[in-house]
Design a protein around this motif. Structure first.
Motif, mmCIF file in Angstrom:
data_model
loop_
_atom_site.group_PDB
_atom_site.id
_atom_site.type_symbol
_atom_site.label_atom_id
_atom_site.label_comp_id
_atom_site.label_asym_id
_atom_site.label_seq_id
_atom_site.Cartn_x
_atom_site.Cartn_y
_atom_site.Cartn_z
ATOM 1 N N LEU B 260 0.837 -1.203 0.000
ATOM 2 C CA LEU B 260 0.000 0.000 0.000
ATOM 3 C C LEU B 260 0.871 1.253 0.000
ATOM 4 N N PRO B 277 -10.907 4.545 -4.334
ATOM 5 C CA PRO B 277 -11.223 5.194 -3.064
ATOM 6 C C PRO B 277 -9.988 5.927 -2.531
ATOM 7 N N LEU B 279 -7.085 6.410 -0.307
ATOM 8 C CA LEU B 279 -6.314 5.475 0.516
ATOM 9 C C LEU B 279 -5.827 6.200 1.768
ATOM 10 N N LEU B 283 -8.167 3.295 5.959
ATOM 11 C CA LEU B 283 -8.288 2.207 4.978
ATOM 12 C C LEU B 283 -7.002 1.390 4.935
ATOM 13 N N ALA B 286 -6.947 -0.819 7.908
ATOM 14 C CA ALA B 286 -7.942 -1.896 7.817
ATOM 15 C C ALA B 286 -7.428 -3.023 6.923
ATOM 16 N N MET B 287 -6.765 -2.644 5.829
ATOM 17 C CA MET B 287 -6.228 -3.656 4.923
ATOM 18 C C MET B 287 -5.064 -4.412 5.574
#
Lengths: 326, 326
Positions: B260, B277, B279, B283, B286-287
């Motif tokens: 990410l 979306p 980032l 988020l 959460a990933m």
């Protein structure tokens, strides 16, 4: 099969491959080429690159043995060089797998072009940049016509797919030569006739991936739900039957035509945050004809039987028959 | 485990299942429930429905035998009834698989609600409609609280996934009861806590599918390219490791966080026609957390070994080792 002038050798006669960059992808390429019996030279600027690379290849080797090694394949045929120039000096093919940074790729490819023997094809593992944005302009020093994209999937020593495409200044012959080379080297090749950011598989993956990120961002699904929704569902079919033909089968004997005529309107419904294309007659026909071509002589019943056996085989292979879940 | 009042029986004690609609999906459910040892009643308004249904079940049976039949499972335990009311009269669970038309689903579910014994759960196979849009309002005649979505994948007798979700007027107990029932009946269940058009897997599939349609519409890729890009690439991994965990592995030992942080910016690049979306930190976390949870005790090396063995097993199972391509 011709290569950029002067052609060093035919795709079938390649014995020596250079891999530039030895991270997860570059190292995976090294493992693949070694397993296919090539002599491999590798270079990476990191100080601990050789240790990491040999560990990666060693860790991959049992898998490669299972897949079947080529005659004479050996980890001993890897030479890690101190300089980029040494790595490519005798290479008959060069695979570049540097980090995904445009400026880095541009300068590295120019440097590789200057150091690599004339006519030898240089392929970039880039996962998304068009070659046109990376290759140097034609001039007295540069030969951009032998630069292609050869985009692999992780890990390159196991996943067959390579997407091959040239840039504006790439010879068609270099694209053709490298497609043939990858095929000889045991890969499954898709040769694209035009540049498209992300190529094909990554655009498809990315669409799915973006929707997944949206769902997590909105609290609509967890990472575990998303992963399970694929591995327990469509992923089982996609291991051996692509999304188009799979979708056609869901139409029963009416196939893709039935599916598009039946579900066409719901294409506009608010599933996904991706705007749908206009499902006009031309697109409908392209999908229907493409699926008919993919099916070939196989009847609907043939395809159903093949799909069913495939899913069973995949479930069994991944330990999910008889309650033996991973 | 409670069901809507009055509960006819626990999920473990169900012996009689009614399947309403006997096309590709409904017939696939019939085959699944027969193979799991249930008595199945089926009804479909088509005049040739019984013949087609018995042919479908007969064609699926060899696959189901390979998968392992439950004790006492038999095609003879299928009864095709002349009316909807007869099909559901003694049912302990009802699976509705009518064509995907909202008005049809609404009137059929109201009719099923009126005809089915009190408390028996009625599940719809809808591939996208929220139950809230299909279930009748509460009134003297209607008991919408026992209506749920139980969305399968084609073919339901082989693909494990079922997505379970209720509508606004559904009892949480009915969602819980049906999730448990599907689990007992051999399915792999994702229970959603909120309605989302297309649920989870279909949103992901649809994102991929829309991008594929865009590519075909623009002449950027053929149907064959699209299918091969999945079956020779990401599809091999998705049979046993979902897109999130797969993506995390591509980050090497840095995992999802590395991916990410490294590829976050390219999320905004023009791959796919789907808007990405934002980032943001939430988020990202959460990933990363979701992938860490998915990995559990398994180290990066464990996951790589598991993935490699999985790909090899899938390649072997689908006849793609040793040049034996389908």
């Amino acid at each position: 099969m011709s290569a950029p002038t002067p052609a060093p050798c035919s795709p079938e006669d390649v014995r020596r491959v250079a891999c530039i960059g030895a991270g997860v992808i570059g190292g995976g390429w090294v493992a693949h080429f070694l397993a296919r019996g090539y002599d491999v030279t590798a270079w990476d600027p990191a100080t601990d690159a050789e240790d990491k690379l040999r560990r990666l290849v060693g860790a991959a080797w049992p898998a490669l043995e299972q897949m079947g090694l080529a005659d004479g394949a050996s980890q001993d045929r890897l030479t890690v060089t101190a300089t980029l120039a040494e790595a490519v000096a005798d290479a008959q093919f060069v695979q570049e797998s540097a980090p995904e940074k445009l400026e880095l790729k541009r300068s590295l490819l120019a440097e590789l072009d200057a150091a690599t023997p004339p006519g030898v094809v240089i392929a970039s593992s880039t996962s998304g940049y068009p070659m046109t944005d990376m290759q140097p302009p034609h001039d007295a020093a540069a030969t951009p016509q032998r630069l292609v994209v050869g985009h692999p999937f992780n890990p390159p020593y196991l996943i067959p797919l390579v997407e091959v495409v040239g840039g504006e200044r790439t010879d068609a012959a270099a694209v053709e030569w490298s497609s043939r080379f990858y095929d000889v080297a045991g890969k499954s090749v898709i040769t694209m006739d035009r540049e498209l950011p992300g190529f094909i598989a990554n655009r498809l993956q990315e669409a799915l991936w973006r929707e997944a990120l949206h769902m997590v961002a909105e609290g609509e699904a967890s990472v575990a739900d998303i992963d399970a929704s694929i591995t327990e569902g469509p992923g089982l079919r996609w291991a051996f039957m692509g999304p188009c033909l799979t979708f056609a089968l869901a139409g029963g004997e009416g196939g893709m035509a039935h599916m598009l005529d039946h579900f066409g309107p719901s294409l506009k419904s608010p599933w996904t945050r991706l705007e749908a294309p206009e499902l006009d007659g031309a697109l409908r026909d392209a999908m229907v004809d493409g699926c008919a071509e993919a099916a070939g002589d196989r009847t609907y019943a043939d395809l159903v039987a093949e799909r069913d056996q495939g899913v069973i085989d995949v479930l069994r292979a991944t330990g999910r028959l008889g309650g033996d879940r991973r």
